[in-house]
Design a protein around this motif. Structure first.
Motif, PDB file in Angstrom:
ATOM      1  N   ALA A 107       1.999   1.519   8.981  1.00 48.25           N
ATOM      2  CA  ALA A 107       1.787   0.147   8.432  1.00 48.25           C
ATOM      3  C   ALA A 107       3.346  -0.159   8.093  1.00 48.25           C
ATOM      4  O   ALA A 107       3.372  -1.291   8.017  1.00 48.25           O
ATOM      5  CB  ALA A 107       0.924   0.327   7.385  1.00 48.25           C
ATOM      6  N   LEU A 108       4.134   0.748   7.953  1.00 57.77           N
ATOM      7  CA  LEU A 108       5.678   0.291   7.364  1.00 57.77           C
ATOM      8  C   LEU A 108       6.306  -0.270   8.774  1.00 57.77           C
ATOM      9  O   LEU A 108       7.301  -0.740   8.789  1.00 57.77           O
ATOM     10  CB  LEU A 108       6.172   1.602   6.863  1.00 57.77           C
ATOM     11  CG  LEU A 108       6.091   1.688   5.763  1.00 57.77           C
ATOM     12  CD1 LEU A 108       6.880   3.197   5.373  1.00 57.77           C
ATOM     13  CD2 LEU A 108       6.787   0.967   4.687  1.00 57.77           C
ATOM     14  N   LEU A 123       9.606  -3.212   2.998  1.00 50.64           N
ATOM     15  CA  LEU A 123       9.599  -1.719   2.823  1.00 50.64           C
ATOM     16  C   LEU A 123       8.510  -1.283   1.503  1.00 50.64           C
ATOM     17  O   LEU A 123       9.006  -0.919   0.745  1.00 50.64           O
ATOM     18  CB  LEU A 123      10.977  -1.332   2.454  1.00 50.64           C
ATOM     19  CG  LEU A 123      12.063  -1.243   3.673  1.00 50.64           C
ATOM     20  CD1 LEU A 123      13.517  -1.097   3.080  1.00 50.64           C
ATOM     21  CD2 LEU A 123      11.658  -0.356   4.858  1.00 50.64           C
ATOM     22  N   CYS A 124       7.529  -1.741   1.864  1.00 51.80           N
ATOM     23  CA  CYS A 124       6.249  -1.897   0.824  1.00 51.80           C
ATOM     24  C   CYS A 124       5.158  -0.952   1.286  1.00 51.80           C
ATOM     25  O   CYS A 124       4.514  -1.141   2.267  1.00 51.80           O
ATOM     26  CB  CYS A 124       6.218  -3.093   0.417  1.00 51.80           C
ATOM     27  SG  CYS A 124       4.702  -3.589  -0.664  1.00 51.80           S
ATOM     28  N   VAL A 154       6.337   1.642  -3.475  1.00 50.29           N
ATOM     29  CA  VAL A 154       5.143   2.315  -3.140  1.00 50.29           C
ATOM     30  C   VAL A 154       4.056   2.397  -4.402  1.00 50.29           C
ATOM     31  O   VAL A 154       4.526   2.538  -5.508  1.00 50.29           O
ATOM     32  CB  VAL A 154       5.628   4.127  -2.787  1.00 50.29           C
ATOM     33  CG1 VAL A 154       4.543   4.695  -2.604  1.00 50.29           C
ATOM     34  CG2 VAL A 154       6.728   3.952  -1.693  1.00 50.29           C
ATOM     35  N   ALA A 155       2.848   2.477  -4.080  1.00 49.07           N
ATOM     36  CA  ALA A 155       1.798   2.050  -5.142  1.00 49.07           C
ATOM     37  C   ALA A 155       2.113   3.585  -5.802  1.00 49.07           C
ATOM     38  O   ALA A 155       2.168   4.680  -5.149  1.00 49.07           O
ATOM     39  CB  ALA A 155       0.426   1.974  -4.386  1.00 49.07           C
ATOM     40  N   LEU A 156       1.831   3.518  -6.992  1.00 50.50           N
ATOM     41  CA  LEU A 156       1.703   4.875  -7.904  1.00 50.50           C
ATOM     42  C   LEU A 156       0.649   5.870  -7.282  1.00 50.50           C
ATOM     43  O   LEU A 156      -0.299   5.474  -6.770  1.00 50.50           O
ATOM     44  CB  LEU A 156       1.318   4.488  -9.272  1.00 50.50           C
ATOM     45  CG  LEU A 156       2.475   4.428 -10.182  1.00 50.50           C
ATOM     46  CD1 LEU A 156       2.187   4.070 -11.658  1.00 50.50           C
ATOM     47  CD2 LEU A 156       3.429   5.694 -10.216  1.00 50.50           C
ATOM     48  N   VAL A 185       9.116   0.910  -7.830  1.00 48.80           N
ATOM     49  CA  VAL A 185      10.307   0.182  -6.875  1.00 48.80           C
ATOM     50  C   VAL A 185      11.626   1.040  -7.278  1.00 48.80           C
ATOM     51  O   VAL A 185      11.923   1.072  -8.385  1.00 48.80           O
ATOM     52  CB  VAL A 185      10.227  -1.322  -7.353  1.00 48.80           C
ATOM     53  CG1 VAL A 185      11.415  -2.012  -6.307  1.00 48.80           C
ATOM     54  CG2 VAL A 185       9.197  -1.879  -7.123  1.00 48.80           C
ATOM     55  N   ALA A 186      12.078   1.631  -6.227  1.00 48.16           N
ATOM     56  CA  ALA A 186      13.506   2.133  -6.484  1.00 48.16           C
ATOM     57  C   ALA A 186      14.429   1.379  -5.497  1.00 48.16           C
ATOM     58  O   ALA A 186      14.193   1.188  -4.021  1.00 48.16           O
ATOM     59  CB  ALA A 186      13.278   3.538  -5.862  1.00 48.16           C
TER      60      ALA A 186
END
Ligand code: UD1
Length: 433
Positions: free
Chosen positions: A59-60, A84-85, A113-115, A149-150
């Motif tokens: 999916a990325l 990039l999510c 990235v979702a937790l 988010v990093a």
């Protein structure tokens, strides 16, 4: 809904081949996007967790192909750098979604990235992951909707001391540091076999990582990583599960495709309680006859007794003579299977982080619900050892981590089937009665 129906009482006998290590695969599949080149990864277990992670990687925008059931090709070149999510509903279900934080941050200096989710075995914070990323120069925020988010302008190698020994944080920091500027040292690193496997994979891509498998890992950042071909190590926990299954059912199983060194904590406890454990180069035979003895176990980071084997071992000890004590020192909520075992006649009392087990002669079949992945596997062991029929619901947890679990058990003579309606359940029960 699918469930297992199991008729117990048959000593399992025969050979079983262990799949690739799920927890190593999750790190390695995520790490493959650190290069634009193609990575070919062999011995990937075909389980829900790896399938979900691959879907997220696809999916990325990465090109993901199954070459065969256990060989996957990943090419990161096609990843959409403007998106990039990872916010897939599925990805929240697997703990390892957080590995995409380390690999995307390392490669693109940005990750969203979702937790992570995963098994509900207690509070599972990611503060050590965040501490590591921040030490390398990233800014990390948890934004609304539960996303991490990093981002960083650049990542610079640093000395990082981990406050707790964490498998996930060690792997994540290794991935982010592999392409950082300069040298990173991770002190108090986790030493699990899959840490070494991920480090070996990264090194085969051209990374410079030394000391994996000890508590100090040194990473010298490199400019770029390249494509590779790599085969994942065998799954320590799947092997351990079949070892305890041999003992609980008083069977005789040759467990093939294992690294006996990784199994030492489990082998020595099973020998101590009276089982016969014979190690070969890449297989282990486990045999048991009669009732086992009691023991005391405390879960610890590798090379200690793995927390992921705690429920399977407790299930085995609940059939041993005398009193055993299992102390869980990694996760605080890992005794949820105890209530289920109690329905089968087990006598286990949980006090704080210890389970006090008074051995019984036999389990009786019951209708059970799998509380999580390893606890679910433990209930399958109990049902195989029990007198009569059992059903186990919520097998989706078990399918996250065990490939063809029922097929492998049937090949050992176990009477187990997946059914999704009452008629098939009755048909199974008639057939085995
Ligand atoms: C990994 C394994 C899991 C196994 C566990 C321990 C994967 C995908 N999962 O999980 O099967 O049970 O190792 O061997 O490989 N902790 C913190 N802060 C952090 C991270 C962890 O306090 O930032 C704590 C945890 O709450 C836990 C302990 O550290 O008490 C160990 O957790 P960790 O080794 O990180 O486990 P996971 O990587 O989640």
């Amino acid at each position: 809904m699918e469930k297992y129906v199991i008729k117990g009482g048959v000593p399992l006998d025969g050979e079983v081949t262990i799949a690739g290590a799920k927890n190593a695969a999750l790190g390695i599949l995520a790490a493959a996007i650190l290069t634009d080149d193609e990575c070919i990864i062999e011995n990937v277990p075909y389980v829900e967790d790896t399938k979900v992670l691959l879907r997220a990687i696809e999916a990325l925008g990465a090109t993901v192909k199954y070459i065969d059931l256990h060989t996957v090709s990943i090419m990161g070149k096609t990843i959409d750098r403007d998106n990039l999510c990872v916010d897939d509903e599925y990805i929240r279900k697997i703990r390892a979604s957080y590995y995409l934080l380390g690999s995307m941050l390392g490669k693109f200096k940005y990750a969203q990235v979702a937790l992570p989710g995963g098994c509900d075995i207690g509070l599972r914070p990611i503060d050590q992951h965040i501490k590591g990323f921040e030490a390398l120069g990233a800014k990390v925020d948890i934004v609304s909707g539960g996303k991490v988010v990093a981002k960083a302008d650049e990542l610079i190698g640093r000395h990082i001391y981990m406050d707790v020994v964490s498998v996930g944080a060690t792997i994540n920091i290794m991935m982010a540091a592999a392409l950082a500027e300069g040298k990173t040292t991770i002190e108090n690193a986790a030493k699990e076999p899959h840490i070494v496997d991920v480090a070996n994979f990264l090194n085969s891509m051209g990374a410079n990582i030394k000391g994996a498998g000890t508590d100090v890992i040194r990473i010298r950042g490199v400019q770029r990583l390249v494509g590779t071909e790599y085969s994942i190590i065998p799954d320590q926990i799947e092997a351990g599960t079949f070892m305890t299954m041999a003992v609980a059912t008083k069977g005789n199983i040759l467990i093939k495709n294992v690294i006996p060194k990784h199994m030492e904590a489990i082998s020595s406890k099973l020998s101590e309680i009276g089982a016969t454990v014979i190690e070969y180069d890449d297989s282990i035979r486990v045999m048991a006859d009669g009732r086992m003895k009691s023991t005391q176990i405390k879960t610890l980071p590798y090379p200690g007794f793995p927390t992921d084997m705690q429920p399977q071992m407790a299930t085995t000890l609940a059939l041993s003579s005398g009193n055993s004590i299992i102390t869980e020192s990694i996760f605080e909520n890992r005794f949820k299977y105890v209530n289920e075992l109690a329905r089968m006649g087990a006598r286990i009392k949980v006090e704080g982080n210890s389970a006090i087990i008074t051995g019984i002669e036999k389990y009786s079949g019951a209708n059970l619900v799998a509380p999580d992945l390893r606890a679910g596997a433990a209930l399958v062991i109990a049902a195989l050892a029990a007198e009569g029929c059992s059903t186990i619901e919520d097998i989706k947890y078990i399918l996250r981590g065990y490939e063809d679990f029922d097929g492998k058990i049937r090949a050992l003579g176990g009477q187990i089937e997946i059914v999704d309606n009452d008629r098939d359940e009755q048909k199974f029960k008639l057939r085995v009665s």
